[in-house]
Design a protein around this motif. Structure first.
Motif, mmCIF file in Angstrom:
data_model
loop_
_atom_site.group_PDB
_atom_site.id
_atom_site.type_symbol
_atom_site.label_atom_id
_atom_site.label_comp_id
_atom_site.label_asym_id
_atom_site.label_seq_id
_atom_site.Cartn_x
_atom_site.Cartn_y
_atom_site.Cartn_z
ATOM 1 N N LYS A 348 6.434 -4.556 7.761
ATOM 2 C CA LYS A 348 6.850 -3.910 8.660
ATOM 3 C C LYS A 348 5.757 -2.614 8.995
ATOM 4 O O LYS A 348 5.635 -2.025 10.157
ATOM 5 C CB LYS A 348 7.907 -3.067 8.191
ATOM 6 C CG LYS A 348 9.412 -4.032 8.182
ATOM 7 C CD LYS A 348 10.673 -3.367 7.628
ATOM 8 C CE LYS A 348 11.582 -4.300 7.498
ATOM 9 N NZ LYS A 348 12.202 -4.957 8.831
ATOM 10 N N GLN A 349 5.053 -2.338 8.122
ATOM 11 C CA GLN A 349 4.101 -1.285 8.180
ATOM 12 C C GLN A 349 2.901 -1.849 9.339
ATOM 13 O O GLN A 349 2.606 -1.248 10.164
ATOM 14 C CB GLN A 349 3.395 -0.944 6.835
ATOM 15 C CG GLN A 349 2.475 0.246 7.288
ATOM 16 C CD GLN A 349 1.762 0.699 5.751
ATOM 17 O OE1 GLN A 349 2.473 0.487 4.731
ATOM 18 N NE2 GLN A 349 0.573 1.449 5.860
ATOM 19 N N VAL A 350 2.504 -3.061 8.827
ATOM 20 C CA VAL A 350 1.550 -3.617 9.942
ATOM 21 C C VAL A 350 2.041 -3.763 11.354
ATOM 22 O O VAL A 350 1.274 -3.411 12.334
ATOM 23 C CB VAL A 350 1.079 -4.953 9.318
ATOM 24 C CG1 VAL A 350 0.254 -5.566 10.426
ATOM 25 C CG2 VAL A 350 0.197 -4.698 7.939
ATOM 26 N N HIS A 351 3.384 -4.343 11.431
ATOM 27 C CA HIS A 351 3.799 -4.380 12.945
ATOM 28 C C HIS A 351 3.910 -2.978 13.535
ATOM 29 O O HIS A 351 3.610 -2.765 14.626
ATOM 30 C CB HIS A 351 5.351 -4.914 12.359
ATOM 31 C CG HIS A 351 6.124 -5.020 13.650
ATOM 32 N ND1 HIS A 351 5.733 -5.368 15.016
ATOM 33 C CD2 HIS A 351 7.385 -4.747 14.064
ATOM 34 C CE1 HIS A 351 6.655 -5.676 15.997
ATOM 35 N NE2 HIS A 351 7.743 -4.814 15.221
ATOM 36 N N GLU A 352 4.414 -1.922 12.845
ATOM 37 C CA GLU A 352 4.206 -0.658 13.301
ATOM 38 C C GLU A 352 2.995 -0.061 13.757
ATOM 39 O O GLU A 352 2.822 0.440 14.776
ATOM 40 C CB GLU A 352 5.153 0.508 12.360
ATOM 41 C CG GLU A 352 6.504 0.233 12.190
ATOM 42 C CD GLU A 352 7.089 1.119 11.079
ATOM 43 O OE1 GLU A 352 6.101 1.883 10.583
ATOM 44 O OE2 GLU A 352 8.351 1.021 10.836
ATOM 45 N N GLU A 353 1.948 -0.377 13.253
ATOM 46 C CA GLU A 353 0.630 -0.041 13.164
ATOM 47 C C GLU A 353 -0.074 -0.525 14.579
ATOM 48 O O GLU A 353 -0.656 -0.234 15.248
ATOM 49 C CB GLU A 353 -0.376 0.019 12.090
ATOM 50 C CG GLU A 353 0.176 1.016 11.039
ATOM 51 C CD GLU A 353 -0.546 0.661 9.768
ATOM 52 O OE1 GLU A 353 -1.350 -0.285 9.640
ATOM 53 O OE2 GLU A 353 -0.511 1.437 8.710
ATOM 54 N N THR A 354 0.269 -2.094 14.619
ATOM 55 C CA THR A 354 -0.376 -3.101 15.577
ATOM 56 C C THR A 354 0.450 -3.298 16.828
ATOM 57 O O THR A 354 -0.171 -3.554 17.646
ATOM 58 C CB THR A 354 -0.848 -4.271 14.976
ATOM 59 O OG1 THR A 354 0.414 -4.949 14.467
ATOM 60 C CG2 THR A 354 -1.764 -4.115 13.765
ATOM 61 N N GLY A 355 1.711 -3.098 16.713
ATOM 62 C CA GLY A 355 2.476 -3.500 17.584
ATOM 63 C C GLY A 355 2.798 -4.630 18.027
ATOM 64 O O GLY A 355 3.413 -5.350 19.043
ATOM 65 N N VAL A 356 2.097 -5.647 17.042
ATOM 66 C CA VAL A 356 2.598 -7.334 17.099
ATOM 67 C C VAL A 356 3.099 -7.374 15.677
ATOM 68 O O VAL A 356 3.247 -6.854 14.782
ATOM 69 C CB VAL A 356 1.231 -7.896 17.450
ATOM 70 C CG1 VAL A 356 0.539 -7.507 18.791
ATOM 71 C CG2 VAL A 356 0.303 -7.773 16.227
ATOM 72 N N HIS A 357 3.923 -8.575 15.788
ATOM 73 C CA HIS A 357 4.511 -9.197 14.500
ATOM 74 C C HIS A 357 3.522 -9.430 13.321
ATOM 75 O O HIS A 357 2.454 -10.089 13.718
ATOM 76 C CB HIS A 357 5.575 -10.457 14.870
ATOM 77 C CG HIS A 357 6.695 -9.798 15.738
ATOM 78 N ND1 HIS A 357 7.634 -9.352 15.493
ATOM 79 C CD2 HIS A 357 7.102 -10.214 17.268
ATOM 80 C CE1 HIS A 357 8.579 -8.907 16.188
ATOM 81 N NE2 HIS A 357 8.256 -9.596 17.193
ATOM 82 N N ALA A 358 4.125 -9.347 12.381
ATOM 83 C CA ALA A 358 3.108 -9.238 11.138
ATOM 84 C C ALA A 358 3.828 -9.963 9.944
ATOM 85 O O ALA A 358 5.142 -10.343 10.066
ATOM 86 C CB ALA A 358 2.654 -7.998 10.826
ATOM 87 N N ALA A 359 2.980 -10.451 8.853
ATOM 88 C CA ALA A 359 3.604 -10.897 7.748
ATOM 89 C C ALA A 359 2.703 -10.250 6.506
ATOM 90 O O ALA A 359 1.749 -9.990 6.869
ATOM 91 C CB ALA A 359 3.602 -12.404 7.781
ATOM 92 N N ALA A 360 3.425 -10.687 5.497
ATOM 93 C CA ALA A 360 2.970 -9.975 4.183
ATOM 94 C C ALA A 360 3.295 -10.979 3.056
ATOM 95 O O ALA A 360 4.404 -11.405 2.979
ATOM 96 C CB ALA A 360 3.294 -8.483 3.742
#
Length: 487
Positions: A348-360
């Motif tokens: 969720k943090q990467v998604h918020e920072e980049t504006g694109v969907h992310a995974a961890a």
């Protein structure tokens, strides 16, 4: 991943305990296998070190004296109930289970359709089995079950059911999933066997809840989350507490049915060898936990994963909010939130920072690796590359799959296959890596690290395709994702 369960010890003491129970009875023992006889991935997730086929291995040691009866509910046939882990309907899984058992040298005697009330879908399924030369029987719905003991224990109750013909002293009763009516089949057979002059006994092999763990132990809470659609509730066994003055954990359906079993045993044999539902069980898993902290963490991760799975099902119209609310209540009982799962927070943090969907993904040593959606790769395809590069010690800046190789694949997907998503999925990335590994040492080293992802936790901020879900499952990854559709 870190082990918290001694599987070798489990195989040894569990098989010994089952043999002792077989010897306790005379002509025949009906052994109800709760949960999955193999492919028990829930157990392997919450008890790291437990092998998914452990119960099957034990049964194979008894193959000379055992036969299997597969049970399926007519209600599940009618509503096309699907196994969440495999994505196939229960009726199709009956055929899969039969084939798997037979391929291991185990004898499958018959299939029993329970909760039968003239459903046309059940009749069609029986005809299908008969065409395959598979013996089938029906057991009927009994009014007032399980409380109307007088009716149940009579010719108008169990006596109305088909008598399941068996030929071996150990009859293993299993099913595609919970709520199929396995116990009722066993109890019905005790009644029927007595009428045929055969002394039969009953025992239950149910891994969860683990009777000698505390009621609110995360492993037992994870079982309630896994069966939220059945509304199962873990409880202190009141019969066990009264008989022995000791607490033991069981669940509501076993406790509710115990008076039926008690009355049946007393009616047939004059006495009941079991003083409680817990006595009926042969589960030794609780004695094989080698690291309680590891199992606690794994179980809490599983509760959160189940919560996201319920949210996904609700978004797809496959369940209602009652299931979601129950798991949310269990999370509250365990003192956790979705933020307890580290991968959820990181994605969720990467998604918020980049504006694109992310995974961890959380690796075995606790390292968190993240990824994001790009023009070339989906978030989980990118995550596999990032994780395997990290494990292989490959510089993150190195591109394992060159862009000039990805672009032709995208052209095929969009132009020739008329797809709408140009990004590579996980299976396409793995195929490309495999081809490149012939001449590229980095790709070979990355592929060799895939087994180290087994047992790892992954979260993605967008709903994944069926292809991605299946690939990650085959890798042994505990997957969750937000119920957000791609847009």
């Amino acid at each position: 991943m870190k082990c918290g369960f001694d599987n070798d010890k489990y195989l040894k003491i569990q098989s010994e305990h089952i043999k002792e129970r077989i010897a306790q009875f005379g002509d025949k023992l009906y052994l109800e296998f709760g949960g999955k006889l193999f492919d028990d991935h829930h157990a392997s997730r919450v008890l790291p070190g437990f092998r998914p086929d452990s119960k099957l291995r034990m049964l194979m040691q008894l193959s000379d004296c055992a036969e299997i009866v597969i049970v399926i509910s007519a209600l599940d046939i009618e509503k096309n109930k699907v196994r969440g882990d495999l994505g196939i309907t229960y009726d199709m899984d009956v055929l899969r289970l039969r084939e798997e058992f037979q391929s291991r040298g185990l004898f499958v005697g018959s299939v029993v359709v329970t909760h039968y009330n003239g459903q046309s879908s059940a009749d069609a399924f029986r005809k299908k089995l008969e065409h395959l030369n598979i013996t089938t029987y029906v057991h009927y719905t009994i009014d007032g079950y399980p409380n109307n003991v007088a009716l149940i224990d009579s010719d108008d109750g169990f006596g109305r059911n088909d008598y399941v013909m068996t030929t071996r002293p150990l009859v293993v009763v299993t099913a595609p999933g919970p709520g199929s009516g396995k116990m009722a089949v066993c109890l019905s057979q005790l009644y029927q066997e007595h009428k045929h002059g055969i002394k039969a006994g009953y025992a239950k092999f149910e891994t969860f809840p683990i009777w000698n763990l505390p009621l609110n132990h995360p492993v037992n809470i994870a079982y309630e989350a896994a069966t939220a659609d059945l509304d199962d509730v873990n409880m202190i066994d009141p019969f066990h507490l009264e008989a022995y003055g000791k607490t033991a954990v069981n669940y509501n359906r076993d406790i509710e049915i115990f008076p039926v079993l008690d009355a049946l045993f007393k009616g047939i044999y004059g006495s009941n060898p079991y003083k409680s539902p817990t006595d009926m069980g042969v589960n030794m898993a609780g004695f094989c936990i080698s690291d309680d902290d590891v199992c606690r963490k794994a179980a809490l991760d599983e509760v959160i994963r189940r919560y996201y799975n319920a949210l996904r099902q609700m978004a797809e119209g496959a369940c209602n909010d009652a299931e979601v609310n129950k798991i949310a209540m269990l999370m509250n009982k365990a003192g956790i939130t979705t933020a307890t799962r580290r991968t959820t927070v990181a994605a969720k943090q990467v998604h918020e920072e980049t504006g694109v969907h992310a995974a961890a993904i959380e690796l075995a040593d606790g390292t968190i690796i993240t990824s994001k959606t790009t023009d070339l790769l989906g978030p989980c395809a990118s995550l596999l590359l990032n994780a395997t590069k990290h494990l292989a010690g490959i510089n993150h800046e190195i591109k394992l799959i060159p862009q000039e190789m990805i672009e032709p694949i995208q052209t095929t997907k969009l132009t020739y296959l008329h797809g709408k998503n140009p990004r590579l999925h996980t299976d396409e990335v793995l195929v490309a890596l495999s081809m490149l590994s012939i001449h590229n040492d980095n790709c070979r080293r990355a592929l060799e690290k895939l087994p180290e992802l087994d047992g790892c936790q992954v979260h993605c901020t967008v709903m994944l395709s069926e292809v991605d879900r299946k690939i990650l499952k085959k890798l042994g990854i505990g997957l969750s994702f937000d119920p957000v559709k791609k847009g």
